[in-house]
Each structure stands twice: as structure tokens, then as C-alpha cells.
Design a protein around this motif. Structure first.
Motif: not given
Length: 296
Positions: A74-81
Motif C-alpha cells: 500500500t505504502v510503496f504503490t502510493t509513493l510510486s505516484f
């Protein structure tokens, strides 16, 4: 399975576009970084698989790993954008590519950490072959739906954000948050509501040599690998749809007659991706009939 594919569909379809248009990174460099991150993910497959084999949790073989992996994904998917204004200096450019490399590696490892236990749970919910096949069919149907969802969300959120000149970084970020939260809910449901009815034996783990030996002798897994290799186009289809729509529909489509205004190419990837989604759904629905007629 639907939960993690919200994230996979979003990243595989729009990550290169976000890095290129929003962070202004070179597209060839992005492709090289993504490819390198995928190779690291391959190594992570073996490592994480070994860790799962060696673990012995009271909550089950796969369920604890689903819980542990849900939040990093969840965290890294959000940070990816997440939009970061790096600037145009030489140092800022180097920092930008280091950031892109780091975030892609972390996302791929967290995705692997989530994908293995989620997929592995299928073999533990029952030891009845028919039940397993039915569950797999349902899961793959919902997986296809999840992979197609980001394109639709990008469009609707872009309309709300009034993106008139392509998808804005705010639209990307809001879409990433929604996809991540939906995925987190589905994964947590799998942990709290799912049960491992069929207990797997604990393993001491395997060396890389032993793993490749097992793969060599397992004809069914080799057949599965072959289908993935021959059908690789399907896995990158949505990403191609995004790039193609940006070029083919660069001037946008005027949908003001139905109150939607003008949609630019990167908001219309669903139009091309829909062809893949429909054909996938038809194939999945027909699979049980084909198996019954011709045998598995």
C-alpha cells in the motif's frame, strides 16, 4: 488476488507514463530501471519463497505473510505516484533517477512479498481439485477486473480534477491512494476472513540449485512457465494501451455531448485496454466448458 492486482494494474500501466511526463525522466532510462527492478524481483521470488517455507506461524502458512505484506505494498504503490519537484540541475537529475530506481525496487519486492502468499493460499483452502479450480477461476476473473480498474479511475478522477491537458500529478496520486486502499481492504479481508483448511507441511527451505532441480523435473510448472513466456504480451497489454492511446488520441476525444468534456489520450487507455479485458473475461468464463469437453 483482486486486491494486489489493483496495485499491479496501476503500476504496470501508468508508472512509466508518470515518471516520463510528471517527473520528466527519460523514457529509455525508465525502461532500463523497470527491467532491472524486475530482475531483482525474480531473485526476491526465491528468497521470499524460502522464508515462507521455513516459517511456522500459528496463524497458518500464508495468512501471516499476507498481513505483513499488505501495508508495504500500500505504502510503496502510493509513493510510486508521489510528485517530487527535483529541479533541473545535474545533482537533482541524478537524485531523481536514484529515487526512481529505489522506489521501483521497493515496489517490486513488496509486490512479490504480497503475490506469493496470496497466490499460494489457493492450494491451502481445500484439497478438493474441483473446489480449487472453481476458486482459481473466480479469482482470475476478479484479477482481470482489477487490472482494468486503474484506467477507468484515472478517467473519472481526471474529470473531477478537471484535467484538460492530460493527467495531472494530483490525479495520479489520488488514483494511487484509492487503488492502494482498496487493495489493502481486500488483503486484510483475506487475512481476517480467510481460513487455511488444508495444512501444508513445514519445509526447511531449498538452495537455488535444489530449486532449479525441482523445476527441471516438474513438467506442469515448466508448462506454466512456457505459457507465461509465450503469452508475455498479455501481461504488458495494458501498459501498451496507455502508450498507444497517448499517441493515437493525443488531441483528445470530445465527449461534451454526454457531459464528459474533452478526454486526452492518457485518460482513454481503457478504450484500448477494454479489448483485452473483454477477451480475457470471455476466455475465463469458457475455461470450465473447454476443460469439461476436452479434459484438463
Amino acid at each position: 488476488l483482486m486486491g494486489i492486482n489493483f496495485a499491479i494494474g496501476l503500476v504496470n500501466s501508468y508508472q512509466a507514463e508518470f515518471f516520463n511526463k510528471i517527473l520528466e525522466a527519460d523514457l529509455i532510462a525508465i525502461a532500463i530501471i523497470i527491467l532491472a527492478a524486475k530482475f531483482i524481483s525474480i531473485i526476491a521470488d526465491f528468497v521470499i519463497g524460502n522464508l515462507i517455507d521455513r516459517a511456522n506461524f500459528k496463524a497458518g502458512k500464508m495468512r501471516p505473510w499476507i498481513l505483513m505484506s499488505a501495508f508495504p505494498l500500500t505504502v510503496f504503490t502510493t509513493l510510486s505516484f508521489a510528485f517530487i519537484p527535483f529541479g533541473s540541475s545535474a545533482g537533482a537529475t541524478v537524485g531523481k533517477y536514484i529515487y526512481i530506481t529505489l522506489i521501483m525496487i521497493l515496489w517490486n519486492v513488496s509486490m512479490t512479498m504480497a503475490d506469493i502468499p496470496v497466490s499460494g493460499t489457493l492450494s491451502l483452502v481445500t484439497n478438493n481439485t474441483n473446489d480449487t479450480n472453481n476458486a482459481a477461476g473466480m479469482a482470475n476473473t476478479l484479477r482481470s477486473v482489477a487490472l482494468a480498474c486503474p484506467g477507468l479511475f484515472i478517467m473519472f478522477i481526471g474529470l473531477l480534477m478537471q484535467d484538460n491537458n492530460g493527467v495531472s500529478w494530483q490525479t495520479y496520486l489520488v488514483t494511487a491512494v484509492i487503488m492502494s486502499v482498496l487493495g489493502l481492504i481486500f488483503q486484510l479481508l483475506m487475512y481476517f476472513k480467510g481460513r487455511e483448511q488444508y495444512q501444508a507441511k513445514q519445509s526447511s527451505g531449498m538452495s537455488f540449485k535444489e530449486m532449479f532441480g525441482e523445476l527441471k523435473n516438474n513438467k506442469m510448472i515448466m508448462l506454466l512457465f512456457l505459457t507465461f513466456m509465450l503469452g508475455f504480451g498479455r501481461n504488458i497489454g495494458l501498459g501498451i494501451a496507455v502508450q498507444a492511446s497517448c499517441i493515437l488520441i493525443r488531441e483528445g476525444i470530445d465527449l461534451s455531448f454526454i457531459g464528459m468534456g474533452v478526454l486526452t489520450g492518457d485518460q482513454c487507455s481503457w478504450a484500448i485496454g477494454l479489448t483485452s479485458a473483454i477477451s480475457s473475461m470471455v476466455t475465463i468464463v469458457l475455461n470450465p466448458v473447454i476443460n469439461k469437453k476436452l479434459g484438463e
